[in-house]
Design a protein around this motif. Structure first.
Motif, short mmCIF file in Angstrom:
data_model
loop_
_atom_site.label_atom_id
_atom_site.label_comp_id
_atom_site.label_asym_id
_atom_site.label_seq_id
_atom_site.Cartn_x
_atom_site.Cartn_y
_atom_site.Cartn_z
N LEU A 108 -56.38 68.17 76.80
CA LEU A 108 -55.45 68.31 77.91
C LEU A 108 -54.62 69.59 77.79
CD1 LEU A 108 -54.20 64.61 78.01
CD2 LEU A 108 -56.03 65.64 79.36
N HIS A 109 -54.53 70.35 78.88
CA HIS A 109 -53.73 71.56 78.95
C HIS A 109 -52.84 71.45 80.18
CE1 HIS A 109 -56.54 73.47 76.06
NE2 HIS A 109 -57.46 72.82 76.75
N ALA A 110 -51.58 71.83 80.05
CA ALA A 110 -50.64 71.65 81.16
C ALA A 110 -49.82 72.90 81.39
CB ALA A 110 -49.72 70.46 80.88
N ILE A 111 -49.46 73.14 82.66
CA ILE A 111 -48.55 74.22 83.04
C ILE A 111 -47.52 73.66 84.01
CG2 ILE A 111 -50.28 76.03 82.73
CD1 ILE A 111 -50.63 76.10 85.76
N ILE A 112 -46.38 74.32 84.08
CA ILE A 112 -45.37 74.00 85.08
C ILE A 112 -45.27 75.18 86.04
CG2 ILE A 112 -44.08 72.44 83.60
CD1 ILE A 112 -42.08 74.73 83.10
N THR A 113 -44.91 74.91 87.28
CA THR A 113 -44.83 75.97 88.28
C THR A 113 -43.88 75.57 89.39
OG1 THR A 113 -46.12 77.35 89.80
CG2 THR A 113 -46.80 75.06 89.58
N ASN A 114 -43.39 76.58 90.11
CA ASN A 114 -42.58 76.34 91.30
C ASN A 114 -43.36 76.63 92.58
OD1 ASN A 114 -42.73 79.13 91.01
ND2 ASN A 114 -40.60 79.49 91.58
N VAL A 115 -44.65 76.93 92.46
CA VAL A 115 -45.49 77.20 93.63
C VAL A 115 -45.81 75.87 94.31
CG1 VAL A 115 -47.64 78.21 94.45
CG2 VAL A 115 -46.46 79.22 92.49
N SER A 116 -45.48 75.75 95.55
CA SER A 116 -45.64 74.47 96.26
C SER A 116 -47.10 74.20 96.59
CB SER A 116 -44.81 74.48 97.55
OG SER A 116 -45.33 75.45 98.45
N PRO A 117 -47.47 72.91 96.77
CA PRO A 117 -48.85 72.58 97.14
C PRO A 117 -49.25 73.15 98.49
CG PRO A 117 -47.68 70.64 96.31
CD PRO A 117 -46.66 71.72 96.49
N GLU A 118 -48.28 73.37 99.38
CA GLU A 118 -48.59 73.93 100.69
C GLU A 118 -49.07 75.38 100.58
OE1 GLU A 118 -46.20 70.49 100.90
OE2 GLU A 118 -45.68 72.44 99.97
N ARG A 119 -48.61 76.11 99.56
CA ARG A 119 -48.99 77.51 99.41
C ARG A 119 -50.30 77.66 98.66
NH1 ARG A 119 -44.73 80.49 96.43
NH2 ARG A 119 -46.29 82.13 96.66
#
Length: 478
Positions: free
Chosen positions: A346-357
């Motif tokens: 398992l590899h994970a990242i966090i982001t502020n890019v919305s699913p709509e974009r």
């Protein structure tokens, strides 16, 4: 057959075979069964240069006006008759472009023909270059960084700017090994070597180095990452800033509040590899173990590997963020990890890019690209342009030297972007030098002009001429 020193007379020529240190069963011959011609070795004329590429990078340096910019900022105050800071800085850049790793490699540029190709640009001696670095302080380093930013602005203005509407900034730490404790700031690092630990900020789309910060060898990879991101963003030319949407992309060393806060200050998108603290690991495993989780195929190379992507929204680092998890099937024989789940890594990242974009798979695929151009850029800085070592004892002197290394790397990149054939756009330093920079040629003076004469077998003659014409057509900065 003889196994000791002997002399054989043949006509007027005496053939000597050196005595062996111990007996062997092999047959000894007076001369090899196969042999190349035996030329008579001697000195040639003074009109040969081993680095004809100085005609290319010299023209580009002249148009960007690096010497005058460095002198305008007072990079090295010096008395009458001495070498200015601009002359010393340019000499260091050219040594790095020619493939030098040490200050003594200025000899690559010291022959009469290369001196003529460099025109009115003087070449300081090795002791002068050493004094230029050894006497550096934080102010001189800051002035060199400012010169680098000006050169970046000018090069992007004439056509070297990255294409597209996104500009990704990849800050990362690397290690520069030193030998012994003689280098200021060096320390025994977690990698098991005595080293310094500079930060390098790279444009993910093009490989331009935006900023470089020296740090002590015991520095944590994420130390001062937030302020370094501010420095990288400040290096983006103001005139080009409106063309791009910024994206900050960091590995797990950047999993900290200051990195996310820096991205928010600059209204930038960000993706950060999630460090698997207990709270983070719990959320990752909860998502991976949920039977209702919707897994979609990963993009790029991970599609063929069978990797899959899922996402959720959760609170991390005091913010509501999007958590994207990639699960990768563990191949037979791979080392087990304590956080593997049912045969998946398992590899994970966090982001502020919305699913709509952007979809989760698109965001994850873009984050994974940080292992491409940014890592190649750091590898090139170290293996191709001299950042593999620290040449002086002074901490700030080594930092100043690495600023010259960064500008040399950027100049080679702009040279490829603005003038050289497309297949050299991502060429490594060795290929670039064998093709266009470290190429021997004869310098001929005819009709009050200098002429470069390449060998008839040189395969890139027409490309070299086109590149030189393209550089000469660029506007010159005052």
């Amino acid at each position: 057959m003889s196994k000791s020193r002997s002399t054989e007379q043949k006509g007027t020529r005496v053939v000597n075979d050196t005595g062996l240190l111990f007996d062997v069963d092999d047959e000894l011959l007076a001369r090899p069964a196969r042999s190349v011609p035996a030329p008579v070795v001697g000195a040639s004329e003074t009109d040969l240069t081993p680095v004809a590429g100085v005609a290319l990078w010299g023209a580009l340096l002249d148009r960007l006006n690096v010497v005058e910019e460095a002198d305008r900022r007072g990079l090295r105050p010096i008395g009458p008759g001495g070498y200015s800071g601009g002359e010393c800085y340019r000499a260091l850049i050219e040594v790095c472009l020619a493939g030098g790793d040490f200050l003594s490699d200025r000899s690559l540029l010291a022959d009469p023909a290369t001196t003529a190709l460099r025109g009115s640009n003087r070449l300081p001696s090795v002791p002068t270059l050493w004094r230029f670095l050894a006497g550096a302080d934080l102010g001189r380093v800051a002035k060199a960084a400012a010169v680098n930013r000006v050169m970046l602005r000018r090069a992007w203005a004439v056509g070297a700017a990255p294409d597209g509407g996104r500009l990704t900034i990849d800050p990362d730490a690397t290690r520069v090994a030193v030998y012994g404790q003689g280098k200021e700031g060096s320390a025994f690092a977690r990698t098991g070597q005595t080293a310094l630990s500079p930060l390098v900020g790279v444009v993910g789309e093009s490989g331009d180095v935006l900023a470089l910060r020296a740090r002590g060898g015991a520095a944590n990879d994420g130390r001062a990452m937030g302020s370094f991101i501010d420095e990288c963003v400040a290096a983006v030319p103001a005139g080009a800033r409106g063309r791009y949407r910024l994206w900050i992309r960091v590995d797990s060393a950047g999993y900290q509040d200051q990195v996310v806060a820096a991205a928010e200050r600059h209204d930038a998108d960000f993706t950060v590899t999630a460090k698997k603290f207990p709270a983070v690991a719990d959320r990752i495993h909860a998502l991976a173990a949920d039977p209702d989780t919707n897994w979609v195929p990963a993009l790029g190379r991970e599609t063929e590997a069978g990797s899959q992507i899922a996402q959720t929204t959760t609170t991390l680092l005091g913010r509501q963020l999007r958590l994207i998890v990639r699960r990768q099937p563990r191949a037979a024989g791979e080392q087990l990890a304590i956080d593997d789940l049912d045969g998946w890594r398992l590899h994970a990242i966090i982001t502020n890019v919305s699913p709509e974009r952007m979809s989760a798979a698109e965001v994850e695929a873009h984050h994974r690209l940080r292992g491409g151009i940014p890592e190649d850029t750091i590898r090139a800085l170290k293996n191709d342009f001299g950042m593999i070592h620290a040449p002086v004892q002074s901490f700030f002197g080594n930092w100043l030297y690495w600023q010259a290394v960064a500008l040399a790397h950027n100049l080679s990149l702009w040279l490829r972007t603005l003038a050289l054939p497309g297949e050299y756009r991502r060429a490594r330093g060795k290929r670039l030098r064998l093709g266009f920079l470290n190429v021997p040629a004869r310098l001929v003076r005819h009709g009050r002009r200098l002429h470069l004469r390449f060998g008839a077998a040189y395969p890139h003659l027409h490309a070299f001429v086109r590149a030189l014409n393209r550089i000469r057509a660029l506007p010159a900065f005052g």
